[in-house]
Design a protein around this motif. Structure first.
Motif, PDB file in Angstrom:
ATOM      1  N   ASP A   1      13.225  10.065  12.129  1.00 25.68           N
ATOM      2  CA  ASP A   1      14.349   8.533  12.546  1.00 25.68           C
ATOM      3  C   ASP A   1      15.084   8.468  11.567  1.00 25.68           C
ATOM      4  N   SER A   2      15.879   7.525  11.743  1.00 29.14           N
ATOM      5  CA  SER A   2      16.870   7.446  11.007  1.00 29.14           C
ATOM      6  C   SER A   2      16.849   5.917  10.014  1.00 29.14           C
ATOM      7  N   TYR A   3      16.983   5.262   8.818  1.00 28.73           N
ATOM      8  CA  TYR A   3      16.516   3.918   8.150  1.00 28.73           C
ATOM      9  C   TYR A   3      17.935   3.299   7.849  1.00 28.73           C
ATOM     10  N   ASN A   4      18.718   2.479   8.431  1.00 26.63           N
ATOM     11  CA  ASN A   4      19.624   1.920   8.452  1.00 26.63           C
ATOM     12  C   ASN A   4      19.194   0.947   6.585  1.00 26.63           C
ATOM     13  N   LEU A   5      19.444   1.539   5.045  1.00 24.12           N
ATOM     14  CA  LEU A   5      18.881   1.310   4.196  1.00 24.12           C
ATOM     15  C   LEU A   5      19.341   0.751   3.601  1.00 24.12           C
ATOM     16  N   ALA A   6      18.476  -0.586   2.699  1.00 23.88           N
ATOM     17  CA  ALA A   6      19.978  -1.400   2.406  1.00 23.88           C
ATOM     18  C   ALA A   6      19.462  -1.438   0.238  1.00 23.88           C
ATOM     19  N   TYR A   7      18.276  -0.762   0.245  1.00 23.94           N
ATOM     20  CA  TYR A   7      17.838  -0.425  -1.110  1.00 23.94           C
ATOM     21  C   TYR A   7      16.629   0.484  -1.256  1.00 23.94           C
ATOM     22  N   VAL A   8      16.329   1.940  -1.984  1.00 26.81           N
ATOM     23  CA  VAL A   8      14.872   1.934  -2.438  1.00 26.81           C
ATOM     24  C   VAL A   8      14.601   1.873  -3.744  1.00 26.81           C
ATOM     25  N   THR A   9      13.615   1.718  -4.236  1.00 24.38           N
ATOM     26  CA  THR A   9      13.620   1.028  -5.984  1.00 24.38           C
ATOM     27  C   THR A   9      11.665   1.215  -5.789  1.00 24.38           C
ATOM     28  N   ALA A  10      11.658   1.515  -7.553  1.00 25.20           N
ATOM     29  CA  ALA A  10      10.666   2.465  -8.059  1.00 25.20           C
ATOM     30  C   ALA A  10      10.430   1.625  -9.147  1.00 25.20           C
ATOM     31  N   PRO A  11       9.331   1.468  -9.870  1.00 24.34           N
ATOM     32  CA  PRO A  11       8.996   0.747 -11.011  1.00 24.34           C
ATOM     33  C   PRO A  11       8.358   1.880 -12.111  1.00 24.34           C
ATOM     34  N   VAL A  12       9.241   1.039 -13.099  1.00 21.34           N
ATOM     35  CA  VAL A  12       9.460   1.710 -14.486  1.00 21.34           C
ATOM     36  C   VAL A  12       7.892   1.141 -15.400  1.00 21.34           C
TER      37      VAL A  12
ATOM     38  N   ALA B   1       0.607   4.030  -3.066  1.00 19.20           N
ATOM     39  CA  ALA B   1       0.705   4.876  -2.423  1.00 19.20           C
ATOM     40  C   ALA B   1       1.503   6.015  -3.417  1.00 19.20           C
ATOM     41  N   ASN B   2       3.215   5.937  -2.974  1.00 14.55           N
ATOM     42  CA  ASN B   2       4.029   6.174  -3.157  1.00 14.55           C
ATOM     43  C   ASN B   2       5.306   6.337  -4.512  1.00 14.55           C
ATOM     44  N   GLY B   3       4.681   5.102  -4.858  1.00 16.75           N
ATOM     45  CA  GLY B   3       5.449   4.902  -6.015  1.00 16.75           C
ATOM     46  C   GLY B   3       6.708   4.712  -5.788  1.00 16.75           C
ATOM     47  N   TYR B   4       7.407   4.289  -4.719  1.00 11.45           N
ATOM     48  CA  TYR B   4       8.258   3.642  -4.045  1.00 11.45           C
ATOM     49  C   TYR B   4       8.697   3.195  -3.065  1.00 11.45           C
ATOM     50  N   THR B   5       9.925   1.978  -2.494  1.00 11.21           N
ATOM     51  CA  THR B   5       9.525   1.340  -1.846  1.00 11.21           C
ATOM     52  C   THR B   5      11.381   0.871  -0.951  1.00 11.21           C
ATOM     53  N   PHE B   6      10.914   0.838   0.058  1.00 12.99           N
ATOM     54  CA  PHE B   6      12.318   0.384   0.361  1.00 12.99           C
ATOM     55  C   PHE B   6      12.656  -0.593   1.090  1.00 12.99           C
ATOM     56  N   GLY B   7      13.630  -1.436   1.372  1.00 12.95           N
ATOM     57  CA  GLY B   7      13.931  -2.196   2.447  1.00 12.95           C
ATOM     58  C   GLY B   7      15.142  -1.726   3.548  1.00 12.95           C
ATOM     59  N   VAL B   8      15.288  -2.154   4.982  1.00 14.53           N
ATOM     60  CA  VAL B   8      16.064  -1.907   5.481  1.00 14.53           C
ATOM     61  C   VAL B   8      16.772  -2.546   6.133  1.00 14.53           C
ATOM     62  N   ARG B   9      18.114  -2.669   6.876  1.00 21.55           N
ATOM     63  CA  ARG B   9      19.216  -3.488   7.341  1.00 21.55           C
ATOM     64  C   ARG B   9      18.771  -3.921   9.132  1.00 21.55           C
ATOM     65  N   THR B  10      18.263  -4.967   9.055  1.00 20.75           N
ATOM     66  CA  THR B  10      17.913  -5.229  10.380  1.00 20.75           C
ATOM     67  C   THR B  10      19.813  -5.715  11.055  1.00 20.75           C
ATOM     68  N   VAL B  11      20.245  -5.084  10.800  1.00 22.78           N
ATOM     69  CA  VAL B  11      21.530  -4.692  12.254  1.00 22.78           C
ATOM     70  C   VAL B  11      22.149  -3.436  11.311  1.00 22.78           C
TER      71      VAL B  11
ATOM     72  N   GLY C   1       0.697  -1.146   0.187  1.00 21.38           N
ATOM     73  CA  GLY C   1       0.219  -0.006  -0.145  1.00 21.38           C
ATOM     74  C   GLY C   1       0.850   0.993   0.213  1.00 21.38           C
ATOM     75  N   PHE C   2       2.074   0.845   1.372  1.00 20.15           N
ATOM     76  CA  PHE C   2       3.180   2.472   0.799  1.00 20.15           C
ATOM     77  C   PHE C   2       3.396   2.836  -0.769  1.00 20.15           C
ATOM     78  N   LEU C   3       4.039   1.208  -0.885  1.00 24.66           N
ATOM     79  CA  LEU C   3       4.839   1.564  -2.845  1.00 24.66           C
ATOM     80  C   LEU C   3       3.175   2.129  -3.363  1.00 24.66           C
TER      81      LEU C   3
END
Length: 283
Positions: A224-235, A185-195, A181-183
């Motif tokens: 907040d602060s995020y340990n990003l793994a990636y940010v991705t969006a569809p074409v 609504a916003n057109g992108y999504t992201f993942g975060v490291r669990t460490v 739903g976030f994807l």
């Protein structure tokens, strides 16, 4: 039908030719006589006749045996060429380069092939030229991986979730659906490291540890602060159909939420421009 005003920089002959082609393109299932075209565009029959002869000789329009006109085969060939993967990548590469340099990351274009995500192109910031992206090659797209491909059609979404291995429990399913739903609504999504991302060495090591990534993010909190793994969006190649994705990766330190939002919005805008090219519309 009133004709649209020509662009200010167009000469009158070019503007009239464009008007004819746009008129025919806006009625792709109809054929029109010379008189109908001239009347609709408010140009003289003589001018329209000469214009249609020239466009017919160039195969931009086609004169049927019923003495009516439709779009010609030259435009079909041009449209087909505009969808060639190599040409699309020519449009994507500058976008990828700008994103990689602005955010000091690796920008990758990846495509769904036989149920796996495969990288097609890659642009790395100078600080990331030696980063290894092989961990993203031939990655199975079982839930929760690959959500950007399956979030748009309900039947595909249901099948993707049903094929998760291991199966998702009710809480995992609800959280994954919320992240999609976030994807949407916003057109992108992201993942975060669990460490934590303590330094570049840790970030390097985590490239090959997908199990240490949370793929179901449901919100971004600016403070907040995020340990990003990636940010991705569809074409999108067509409404609801993803041609490929663009991702940003290679983050070596935590990123503030407002910076994640800004990054996601720029990535989404780049994907929208590339998708607009594929669909034949300028954005």
């Amino acid at each position: 039908m009133a004709k649209s005003a020509p662009a200010p920089h167009m000469s009158p002959p070019v503007a009239r030719a464009v008007a004819v082609l746009n008129f025919l393109a806006s009625h792709p299932e109809q054929a029109f006589t010379l008189t109908e075209i001239a009347k609709s565009l408010k140009i003289s029959s003589a001018t329209c006749h000469n214009l249609l002869i020239s466009l017919s000789e160039a195969e931009f329009v086609y004169r049927t045996m019923g003495k009516t006109y439709v779009l010609g085969p030259a435009l079909a060939r041009m449209a087909q060429a505009s969808l060639a993967p190599a040409l699309v990548m020519q449009v994507a590469r500058p976008e990828m380069r700008l994103l990689a340099d602005e955010f000091d990351v690796v920008c990758s274009a990846y495509q769904l092939v036989d149920g796996e995500s495969v990288i097609r192109e890659r642009a790395a910031a100078l600080s990331h030229v030696n980063w290894n992206a092989r961990y993203l090659l031939n990655t199975p797209t079982r839930a929760p991986l690959g959500g950007i491909y399956f979030a748009w059609q309900q039947d595909e979404l249901d099948r993707w979730i049903a094929e998760a291995n291991p199966p998702l429990d009710a809480a995992e399913r609800d959280r994954l659906l919320s992240s999609l739903g976030f994807l949407r609504a916003n057109g992108y999504t992201f993942g975060v490291r669990t460490v934590p991302l303590d330094d570049e060495a840790v970030a390097h090591a985590l490239q090959n540890r997908p199990e240490m990534t949370d793929y179901a993010q449901t919100e971004v909190v600016p403070g907040d602060s995020y340990n990003l793994a990636y940010v991705t969006a569809p074409v999108f190649g067509a409404p609801g159909k993803v041609a490929f994705g663009l991702s940003l990766a290679g983050f070596v330190k935590p990123i503030a939420g407002d910076a994640v939002i800004a990054m996601g919005e720029k990535l989404r805008a780049a994907c929208d421009r590339i998708g607009g090219f594929i669909a034949g519309r300028a954005l």
